[in-house]
Design an enzyme around this catalytic site. Structure first.
Site: not given
Ligand code: PEP
Ligand code: MG
Length: 755
Positions: A680, A367
């Site tokens: 993507c 993260h």
């Protein structure tokens, strides 16, 4: 056996007096070795200092030939002294000369001494030198004597750290403490940053080493231990962390260490020998760090890290400082250095002063890495021991492209990187000039270049890059960086803010892609053997429709009167998509029935990440408004390579026939069904790969902000028809699974296409 006159306490007191005397560094060191030799009843006491070039040099001696001072040297690992430096452990021998590592240095005249005791000079786990005492007799050094010499070594290490001895070392090398260090790690976020170290959790620098009153210091130590224990107990008992597996485990380990008798005894002994409570913690912690830096077993290393954390808490308690750095006090050009860090902590720092981030942990999909990329902060992860090697304020360079860190770089290294940073800035300027140039190939093929995003901080990149919208908005990021599950209204306000920031540009929202490597700390973890193949993404969404429904409703409400595009991650079958569509439809009806304004247009798409969908393309293309290829996961599942596992992650090339054929199939079926196909995953953002994708027929790519410029520069020079021809021929005639990369590179080169 001779016993030390006065013992370690007297020695420390005398050392303090010598430290305070107004004499030169060499004189002070000479006095210290005489003092130690006398106190330890040894004929010899010598100090070897680690120079910047890694060589140990004799800096002072009592008992050996004085002429050998600053002449006798050895490499780390060479002889007994070198061995102590290499292992960072004490060595006590009753007959040094019969030890296999003994290396005779004739200039020292040490052949007449038999017993040998050497200890490393450690600071924050780094070896700065070696302190040795020797005796003529074949004597055995006691545990207490070894301990006392280690305590003395600590005081010497601080003297070294103060920089006082720097002047005695050769100019060209200096002493090791300040030597340049080059560390390799893992590239997390692109860019080059030059600046100064800011330790996220600064080490406490223990200034007051020698106790005035041993009894009082013992009490301070006991009180601090009791307080730390109480805090840990309280944290464990507090309900909110009690169930979160990993967190609880760490705290339980803390609790275990906080009661570890060996650890506590060593600290108490260090105080009894005359150190202050904080110096005693530091002394034991330093040994522990030295072990940690040499430990290769990941489990044991982790435990040593835990112990280090605990010692840090104790130190902070003793000197009364908060655990986290003062965020307001960042210098300009700050490079954050941390063992690990949560994304929320990073967002707390003043972005305008941050030039880089260096972590001991943290992979590319962590993260913190995602947030660093979103913020455009160059970042490197998995840099071993960087929090021990770097000192607060040190000059440091982060190369987020190469995954390298330079601590205290030489002037020429620094100049080279400054040049690199200048060149990058120049290139960025050139890309900036392309911002408003339409993304059209030389033969007139229009390509839509969009951004991947996931946080509000990503959105300014739209204007900076001239991207045509957000092709992938990873909604899970908001969930991943939150302390608790974002409420429906929090979700809605984020999506509204995204709309506001995107202006008229389209945004494709992906519904929650959690599970696998994307873990929400506040959600009960499900134990799975194989989380990448487990309960994740749309699977959770369909099994627990409450979560998905709330998100879809938040999206529909946020869109209010504007077009909305939603796509679903990890779809494996048409049926899953049909069910997801039905869920959206129900929510839309519900909102309509309650008089809410609806999106002006609603498009629903699937992410193609699971190979099974390759064999349902015809059907899925008629059901979906668009298909977006998540090439990161498609590669992972097509080749059965864990994208997180460095051993295998780069084993196969996406530019090889199997992947290219799969992608070609997607482009062709989508075109036949008049369904838009976009890419993507990361491959869309690499110029050479993007060139191949255009050749395969893709006309919309979504990528990280930094990739827009280079990809546009590439396609402005490209004849799409020519590369299409090349790929078609290659896939027809040769498709043995080999990579087409060299051929594509040659093509780019001969046609002057910047890749
Ligand atoms: C992908 O898998 O390619 C993708 C875009 O999704 P993520 O990287 O978020 O898994
Ligand atoms: Mg994916």
């Amino acid at each position: 056996m001779p016993s030390a006159p006065g013992g370690p306490r007297l020695l420390l007191r005398r050392l303090r007096e010598i430290m305070a005397e107004p004499v030169g560094a060499q004189d002070r060191l000479d006095k210290i070795v005489i003092l130690i030799a006398a106190n330890m009843v040894a004929e010899v006491c010598s100090v070897y200092v680690m120079r910047g070039d890694g060589v140990l040099e004799l800096f002072a001696t009592e008992g050996l030939n004085r002429e050998a001072v600053h002449l006798t040297t050895m490499r780390a690992g060479e002889g007994l002294v070198g061995q102590i430096a290499a292992t960072a452990e004490p060595l006590a021998l009753s007959d040094a000369q019969s030890h296999p590592a003994f290396s005779y240095k004739p200039e020292t005249g040490e052949e007449i001494y038999h017993a040998f005791l050497g200890v490393p000079l450690l600071r924050a786990g780094n070896t700065l030198g070696v302190l040795v005492v020797q005796n003529r007799t074949y004597r055995v050094y006691t545990e207490e004597e070894i301990e006392a010499l280690q305590t003395t070594a600590m005081v010497l290490a601080e003297m070294l750290a103060s920089g006082e001895l720097q002047a005695l070392a050769p100019v060209e090398t200096g002493i090791a403490l300040r030597r340049p260090v080059h560390q390799k790690g893992l590239a997390l976020a692109d860019g080059v940053g030059l600046g100064h170290v800011v330790l996220h959790e600064p080490r406490v620098v223990v200034k007051n080493l020698i106790a005035e009153n041993v009894e009082a210091e013992l009490k301070r130590l006991e009180d601090a231990i009791a307080e730390v224990r109480a805090t840990i107990d309280e944290l464990i008992e507090r309900g909110d962390v009690a169930h979160h597996g990993e967190h609880r485990e760490v705290l339980e380990t803390f609790r275990m260490f906080a009661h570890d008798q060996g650890w506590l005894r060593r600290m108490r002994e260090a105080v009894t020998s005359g150190l202050t409570a904080e110096a005693a913690v530091e002394r034991v912690q330093s040994d522990n760090r030295a072990r940690m830096m040499r430990q290769t077993d990941p489990y044991l290393r982790e435990r040593l890290h835990d112990l280090d954390d605990l010692a840090n808490r104790l130190l902070h308690r003793l000197v009364g400082r908060d655990l986290v750095a003062g965020h307001g006090l960042l210098p300009d050009n700050a490079i954050l250095v941390a063992r690990s860090m949560g994304p929320a902590a990073l967002l707390d720092y003043d972005r305008s002063r941050l030039r880089g981030l260096v972590l001991e942990e943290g992979g590319p999909t962590s993260h913190i890495a995602i947030v660093a990329r979103a913020l455009g902060i160059p970042a490197v992860g998995e840099v071993e021991n960087v929090t021990s090697l770097a000192e607060q304020g040190d000059a440091i360079i982060v190369d987020g492209a190469a995954g390298e860190v330079q601590i205290r770089p030489n002037p020429d290294v620094e100049a080279a990187y400054a040049e690199k940073a200048r060149l990058r800035a120049k290139r960025q300027e050139q890309y900036l000039k392309l911002r408003d140039v339409p993304a059209v190939t030389k033969d007139g093929v229009e390509v839509t270049l969009q951004l991947n995003a996931g946080l509000l901080v990503d959105l300014p990149h739209l204007a900076e890059t001239g991207a045509a919208g957000v092709g992938l908005f990873r909604t899970e990021l908001q969930f991943m960086i939150a302390e608790r599950m974002p409420s429906a209204s929090e979700q809605q306000s984020l999506y509204s803010a995204v709309y506001a920031a995107a202006g008229d540009l389209p945004v494709t929202f992906r519904t929650l892609d959690i599970g696998g490597d994307k873990i929400l700390p506040y959600m009960q973890a499900v134990e799975e053997e194989n989380p990448a193949l487990g309960w994740r993404a749309i699977r959770i969404g369909l099994d627990r429709p409450g979560l998905l429904r709330a998100q879809v409703r938040a999206l529909l409400k946020a869109a209010s009167g504007r077009p909305l595009k939603i796509m679903f991650p990890m779809v494996a079958t048409c049926n899953e998509f049909v069910r997801a569509k039905a869920l959206v439809e129900r929510e839309r009806t519900h909102l309509a029935n309650h008089g809410h304004p609806l999106p002006s247009d609603l498009k629903l798409g699937v992410m193609l990440e699971i190979p099974s969908l390759l064999f349902q393309l015809r059907e899925i293309c008629t059901l979906a408004d668009f298909v977006s290829v998540g090439s990161n996961d498609l590669m992972q599942f097509l080749f059965a390579i864990d994208r997180e596992n460095r051993r295998v992650a780069d084993r196969f090339d996406p530019l090889s026939a199997p992947m290219l054929r799969a992608l070609k199939h997607v482009a062709e079926e989508a075109r036949a069904a008049n369904c838009q196909a976009t890419i993507c995953g990361e491959i869309g953002g690499r110029p050479l790969e993007a060139m191949a994708l255009i050749g395969l027929g893709f006309r919309a790519l979504s990528m990280s902000p930094a990739a827009i410029g280079p990809v546009k520069a590439m396609l402005l020079e490209l004849q799409a028809g020519k590369v299409a021809e090349l790929i078609r021929d290659e896939l027809e005639h040769d498709g043995g699974g080999d990579t087409l990369r060299p051929k594509l590179l040659r093509f780019a080169e001969t046609h002057g296409i910047p890749v």
